[in-house]
Design an enzyme around this catalytic site. Structure first.
Site, PDB file in Angstrom:
ATOM      1  N   LYS A   1       0.740  -4.781   6.349  1.00  0.00           N
ATOM      2  CA  LYS A   1       0.883  -3.415   5.833  1.00  0.00           C
ATOM      3  C   LYS A   1       0.370  -2.419   6.877  1.00  0.00           C
ATOM      4  CE  LYS A   1      -0.337  -0.910   1.541  1.00  0.00           C
ATOM      5  NZ  LYS A   1      -1.032  -1.050   0.241  1.00  0.00           N
TER       6      LYS A   1
ATOM      7  N   SER B   1      -1.803  -2.656  -5.842  1.00  0.00           N
ATOM      8  CA  SER B   1      -0.771  -2.501  -4.820  1.00  0.00           C
ATOM      9  C   SER B   1      -0.257  -3.778  -4.179  1.00  0.00           C
ATOM     10  CB  SER B   1      -1.276  -1.583  -3.709  1.00  0.00           C
ATOM     11  OG  SER B   1      -1.025  -0.256  -4.055  1.00  0.00           O
TER      12      SER B   1
ATOM     13  N   SER C   1       1.708  -0.144  -3.643  1.00  0.00           N
ATOM     14  CA  SER C   1       2.098   0.474  -2.398  1.00  0.00           C
ATOM     15  C   SER C   1       2.415  -0.520  -1.279  1.00  0.00           C
ATOM     16  CB  SER C   1       0.973   1.398  -1.916  1.00  0.00           C
ATOM     17  OG  SER C   1      -0.209   0.661  -1.691  1.00  0.00           O
TER      18      SER C   1
END
Ligand code: GLN
Length: 485
Positions: free
Chosen positions: A80, A179, A155
Site C-alpha cells: 500500500k 481497511s 482503503s
C-alpha cells in the site's frame, strides 16, 4: 482465483530456495500478471528495475547456499502506498505527497527484504487511508476483480485487488478501522488486522496513531499468516510496538481442530441492514464449527452500536492533528504564494473533499469547549467497547461475525454520501478501537440476481490480544470447509 491453494507464498519460496524456480522468474511472472490486470488500477507505481536487481540478489544468495533463512525467497509483494519503501514514491493517494520520495524503508519493508520477499509495486488507496472504497484516491478508484463496475473496498483496495486478481500472492495494507478486512471481504481474499502493537508503525504514514496498524493480505490464511510472521515483532523505532514474542504463526495450522473451542456469536452483529446472504454465510460457518466440535456461545457486545460514532470521532481527531504537518514547508507539495498564510491555504487546498471534511470536524472535536463533550466522551466509550470484548473473552476463545453488512457496491453509489460510506465499517471498527486482532476470510458468494452478479462474502473472526495464531487455526479450519467456487 484459488491459485493460493496450490502452493501459495510458502510453496513459491520453497521452490526458489530449492532451485526449481528463481526469484527472477517469479518477479517477471508477477509483472506480466500485473500488466494483464492493468484495468483494475490496483497499482500506482511499479518497481521494475529495483525488483529485478533485488530478485537477482536473492538468486545469488540461494546459489551460494545461504537461502535457507529466506522464508519469502523471491515472493512478490504488493505494498500500500502509505508504507515507505526507500527511493520510490509514497503518495498516500494524495496530491500532497505526489512527488514525495522517502529516504528510508518502513520496518515492515526492511523485514520483508531480509526474508527475501520482493516489493514489486505500490498500490492504490483512499487518500491517506481515509475511506472504504478507494474512490477517495486522488488518482482514481481501484476496480473489483469480480466485477469492474464495483469498488474493491478500501482503503487498502489496491493491495487487496492485486492479491485477489492473482497478480501477487501477498500484500501489505494498513488498518485504522477495517481497511484491510473490508476490501478482503469485497474481493474474496484473506485480510488480517493484527493486535495493536504487533507490527511496527515506523514508516507507515500516520492517520489515527492510536488505531493504525499494518495488516497483511493473502489468498489463503496460511499465506496471510506467513507474511505477518515476517513483519511482526518489536521495534525500537516504534514505542507502541509490543515486546510480546511472535512465535510460529503459519506452520501446522491444520493440527488444531475446533473441538473444545468456544466460539462467540454476538447478537449485535446480526441486526438490521445485514445482507441476508452474508447472514446465511455466517450461520453456515458457525454450523461447520459446531459440527467440528466447537461450542457456540451467545455473547453480547452491548456498546457495539456506538462503534461508528466513536471511531469517527477519535480517528478524525487524531487525523486532524497528524495531517497538520502537510503545510508546504516540510513535506511534499508546496503551492507558492505571496505570503506564508496564503501558501498554507493554497497548498492545503489540494486535499480532497473527504480529507477537508475530516480535518475540519477533527479540529472541531478537539477544540477548547468541545474537547470533553466529543473527544473525551469518545475515548470513554472506547474503553467500554474494549471492556465488552474483555468480558466476552472470559467466556469464549474467539468471536465470529460478518466483516461487512453488504457485498461490494457499485463505483459512485456512496461517493457523495459520507454516512452511508462510514456505515460500511460497522463490524470492523470495534476491533481497532479495542486493539484486538481480527481476520476476514472468504465464505462463498452472494447468489446472482438481475441487478447483482455473485459477489464474494467475508466472514470475520476476532480474538484476544496477541492470539492471532488462534484466529489462523480457526480460519484454516473454516477455509477447508468453505463453499468452493
Ligand atoms: N473506512 C475507515 C475510514 O474511512 C477505515 C479506514 C482505515 O482503516 N484506514 O476511516
Amino acid at each position: 482465483m484459488s491459485a493460493g491453494r496450490f502452493g501459495g507464498a510458502a510453496g513459491l519460496a520453497a521452490s526458489v530456495r530449492g532451485g526449481e524456480t528463481t526469484a527472477a522468474a517469479s518477479v517477471e511472472a508477477a509483472f506480466e500478471r500485473i500488466r494483464a490486470a492493468d484495468g483494475l488500477h490496483a497499482f500506482l507505481s511499479l518497481r521494475e528495475e529495483a525488483a529485478r536487481s533485488e530478485a537477482a540478489e536473492v538468486d545469488r544468495r540461494v546459489a551460494r547456499g545461504s537461502g535457507a533463512d529466506l522464508p519469502l525467497a523471491g515472493v512478490p509483494v504488493a505494498v500500500k502506498d502509505n508504507i515507505a519503501v526507500a527511493g520510490g514514491p509514497t503518495t498516500c493517494g494524495s496530491r500532497l505527497l505526489e512527488t514525495f520520495v522517502p529516504p528510508f524503508d518502513a520496518t515492515a519493508i526492511a523485514r520483508l527484504r531480509e526474508a527475501g520477499a520482493i516489493v514489486v509495486g505500490k498500490t492504490n488507496l483512499d487518500e491517506f487511508a481515509m475511506g472504504s472504497s478507494t474512490e477517495n484516491s486522488a488518482f482514481g478508484p481501484t476496480r473489483n476483480p469480480h466485477d469492474p463496475t464495483r469498488v474493491a473496498g478500501g482503503s487498502s483496495g489496491g493491495s487487496v485487488a492485486a492479491v485477489a486478481a492473482g497478480c501477487v500472492p501477498l500484500g501489505l495494507g494498513s488498518e485504522t478501522g477495517g481497511s484491510v478486512r473490508q476490501p478482503a471481504a469485497f474481493c474474496g481474499a484473506v485480510g488480517v488486522k493484527p493486535t495493536y502493537g504487533r507490527v511496527s508503525r515506523f514508516g507507515l504514514v500516520a492517520f489515527g496513531s492510536s488505531l493504525d496498524q499494518i495488516g497483511t493480505i493473502g489468498r489463503t490464511v496460511e499465506d496471510a499468516a506467513l507474511v505477518l510472521s515476517v513483519v511482526a515483532g518489536s521495534d525500537p523505532r516504534d514505542s507502541t510496538s509490543s515486546p510480546e514474542p511472535v512465535g510460529e504463526l503459519a506452520a501446522g495450522l491444520e493440527d488444531r481442530e475446533p473441538a473444545g473451542l468456544r466460539i462467540g456469536w454476538p447478537a449485535e452483529y446480526f441486526g438490521e441492514g445485514l445482507d441476508p446472504a452474508i447472514l446465511a454465510a455466517c450461520e453456515e460457518a458457525r454450523d461447520r464449527l459446531a459440527d467440528g466440535g466447537a461450542e457456540i456461545v451467545d455473547v453480547s457486545l452491548p456498546h457495539s452500536p456506538y462503534g461508528i460514532a466513536v471511531y469517527y470521532t477519535v480517528a478524525i481527531a487524531e487525523a486532524s492533528s497528524n495531517l497538520a504537518r502537510y503545510d508546504g514547508v516540510r513535506y511534499g507539495l508546496r503551492v507558492p504564494a505571496g505570503d506564508l498564510s496564503s501558501m498554507y491555504l493554497k497548498t492545503r487546498a489540494a486535499f480532497g473533499a473527504e480529507l477537508k471534511r475530516r480535518i475540519m470536524l477533527g479540529t472541531y472535536v478537539l477544540s477548547a469547549g468541545y474537547y470533553e463533550a466529543f473527544y473525551g466522551k469518545g475515548t470513554a466509550v472506547r474503553a467500554r467497547i474494549r471492556g465488552d470484548f474483555e468480558r466476552a473473552f472470559e467466556q469464549v476463545d474467539a468471536i465470529l461475525s460478518p466483516t461487512t453488512p453488504t457485498p461490494a457496491f457499485p463505483i459512485g453509489e456512496k461517493a457523495d454520501d459520507p454516512l452511508a460510506m462510514y456505515l460500511n465499517d460497522i463490524y470492523t471498527v470495534s476491533a481497532n478501537l479495542a486493539g484486538i486482532p481480527a481476520i476476514s476470510l472468504p465464505w462463498g458468494r452472494t447468489p446472482a440476481t438481475v441487478d447483482r452478479p455473485a459477489l464474494p462474502i467475508g466472514i470475520q473472526l476476532m480474538g484476544p490480544d496477541f492470539l492471532e495464531r488462534r484466529l489462523f487455526e480457526i480460519g484454516r479450519f473454516l477455509e477447508l470447509q468453505a463453499p468452493t467456487e
